[in-house]
Design an enzyme around this catalytic site. Sequence first.
Site, PDB file in Angstrom:
ATOM      1  N   HIS A   4      48.153  87.450  69.652  1.00  0.00           N
ATOM      2  CA  HIS A   4      47.121  87.831  70.623  1.00  0.00           C
ATOM      3  C   HIS A   4      46.718  89.304  70.450  1.00  0.00           C
ATOM      4  O   HIS A   4      45.601  89.678  70.776  1.00  0.00           O
ATOM      5  CB  HIS A   4      47.638  87.657  72.059  1.00  0.00           C
ATOM      6  CG  HIS A   4      47.629  86.241  72.556  1.00  0.00           C
ATOM      7  ND1 HIS A   4      48.478  85.277  72.074  1.00  0.00           N
ATOM      8  CD2 HIS A   4      46.865  85.636  73.512  1.00  0.00           C
ATOM      9  CE1 HIS A   4      48.245  84.132  72.730  1.00  0.00           C
ATOM     10  NE2 HIS A   4      47.276  84.329  73.593  1.00  0.00           N
TER      11      HIS A   4
ATOM     12  N   CYS B 140      52.549  89.839  67.715  1.00  0.00           N
ATOM     13  CA  CYS B 140      52.115  88.691  68.526  1.00  0.00           C
ATOM     14  C   CYS B 140      50.663  88.474  68.143  1.00  0.00           C
ATOM     15  O   CYS B 140      49.886  89.445  68.044  1.00  0.00           O
ATOM     16  CB  CYS B 140      52.240  89.028  70.009  1.00  0.00           C
ATOM     17  SG  CYS B 140      51.360  87.872  71.090  1.00  0.00           S
TER      18      CYS B 140
ATOM     19  N   CYS C 187      51.828  81.614  65.875  1.00  0.00           N
ATOM     20  CA  CYS C 187      52.434  82.211  67.071  1.00  0.00           C
ATOM     21  C   CYS C 187      53.833  82.695  66.691  1.00  0.00           C
ATOM     22  O   CYS C 187      54.671  81.895  66.245  1.00  0.00           O
ATOM     23  CB  CYS C 187      52.503  81.134  68.154  1.00  0.00           C
ATOM     24  SG  CYS C 187      53.327  81.647  69.662  1.00  0.00           S
TER      25      CYS C 187
ATOM     26  N   ASP D 269      48.813  77.695  68.575  1.00  0.00           N
ATOM     27  CA  ASP D 269      49.362  78.876  69.252  1.00  0.00           C
ATOM     28  C   ASP D 269      49.556  78.521  70.721  1.00  0.00           C
ATOM     29  O   ASP D 269      49.046  77.487  71.184  1.00  0.00           O
ATOM     30  CB  ASP D 269      48.373  80.045  69.117  1.00  0.00           C
ATOM     31  CG  ASP D 269      48.847  81.314  69.823  1.00  0.00           C
ATOM     32  OD1 ASP D 269      50.061  81.605  69.779  1.00  0.00           O
ATOM     33  OD2 ASP D 269      48.021  82.023  70.421  1.00  0.00           O
ATOM     34  N   SER D 270      50.243  79.389  71.446  1.00  0.00           N
ATOM     35  CA  SER D 270      50.392  79.190  72.889  1.00  0.00           C
ATOM     36  C   SER D 270      49.040  79.296  73.587  1.00  0.00           C
ATOM     37  O   SER D 270      48.911  78.904  74.737  1.00  0.00           O
ATOM     38  CB  SER D 270      51.311  80.266  73.453  1.00  0.00           C
ATOM     39  OG  SER D 270      50.730  81.535  73.257  1.00  0.00           O
TER      40      SER D 270
ATOM     41  N   GLU E  16      44.089  86.224  77.048  1.00  0.00           N
ATOM     42  CA  GLU E  16      43.741  84.855  77.463  1.00  0.00           C
ATOM     43  C   GLU E  16      42.520  84.843  78.384  1.00  0.00           C
ATOM     44  O   GLU E  16      41.787  83.871  78.432  1.00  0.00           O
ATOM     45  CB  GLU E  16      44.927  84.190  78.180  1.00  0.00           C
ATOM     46  CG  GLU E  16      46.039  83.722  77.259  1.00  0.00           C
ATOM     47  CD  GLU E  16      45.650  82.513  76.395  1.00  0.00           C
ATOM     48  OE1 GLU E  16      45.210  81.501  76.947  1.00  0.00           O
ATOM     49  OE2 GLU E  16      45.785  82.610  75.155  1.00  0.00           O
TER      50      GLU E  16
HETATM   51  N1  DGL Z   1      50.604  84.495  70.452  1.00  0.00           N
HETATM   52  C1  DGL Z   1      51.981  84.374  70.615  1.00  0.00           C
HETATM   53  C2  DGL Z   1      52.770  85.163  69.596  1.00  0.00           C
HETATM   54  O1  DGL Z   1      52.335  85.386  68.503  1.00  0.00           O
HETATM   55  C3  DGL Z   1      52.633  84.472  71.938  1.00  0.00           C
HETATM   56  C4  DGL Z   1      51.897  84.641  73.170  1.00  0.00           C
HETATM   57  C5  DGL Z   1      52.633  84.122  74.377  1.00  0.00           C
HETATM   58  O2  DGL Z   1      53.478  84.814  74.942  1.00  0.00           O
HETATM   59  O3  DGL Z   1      52.299  83.006  74.733  1.00  0.00           O
HETATM   60  O4  DGL Z   1      53.886  85.532  69.857  1.00  0.00           O
END
Ligand code: DGL
Length: 261
Positions: free
Chosen positions: A192, A190, A75, A12-13, A158
């Site tokens: 997160h 997302c 992600c 993931d990011s 984060e």
């Molecule tokens: N966790 C990521 C997603 O599912 C993106 C988060 C980011 O913007 O880095 O889209």
Amino acid sequence: MDRSHLPIGVFDSGVGGVSVLRELRKLMPNENYIFYGDSKNAPYGTKDTETVLKLTCQDAEHLLKQGVKALVVACNTATSAGISTLRQKYKNIPVIGIEPALKPAIEKNPGQLAHPHIIVMATPMTLREEKFHQLMRLYEFHADIFPLPCPGLVEFVEHGEFDGENVTNLLERLFEPYRNSKIDGVVLGCTHYPFAKQTIQKVIGPHIPLFDGGAGTARETKRRLRQEGIFSRSAEIGTVVFQNSLQDTFILNLCRQLLER
Ligand code: DGL
């Protein structure tokens, strides 16, 4: 060569993909996992597509070098930017992506409403990309779909901030246009966002169902591993190794905590 004992690479990011890893572990506890978060470059969702594609390929390379048997792109943003490129590049291993859980939100809507109103929270990039537009076109006659870009929310997660005044204020501002509207479901598009679930629920009200794609991605991963004959045959509980582009104890500890959350 038997590859069933090799680890599954998940990336993931940043730390958000741990919400998918949680589901993978629940469904397939005997697998070994390497989770890589690119927190140094997070957030991806507010960058341009070309940059995210480049970062996505770097993340995949990082895991492939370690001999993983499958890649899970945990992600939504990286999936929209790079899944087809990754599948073209790495034809010999399963590459599984994630997309906003619009299908379950519409099909499994608890009230079985004829034409539900669904909000899709995601990063600006996910909502801008063609992949999401295709998904919307599939369901546009079955529901009213409202894309809601949520820049800023990833940064809180984060930093390990899931509730409190700042997160609540951001969410209240984002949902302000829907304050007096009928909402039948909210998609957490997302990876997160599931960690901020309680605050989201508090802001939108306790009776609105939330949907995320983690469990669906885990089921699809299991199906692909079986199909390829590389499902773990071990009877032992597998291992999880956390890696991050930020060589920082805070972020690695945060990942460990999120896995148990
Ligand atoms: N966790 C990521 C997603 O599912 C993106 C988060 C980011 O913007 O880095 O889209």
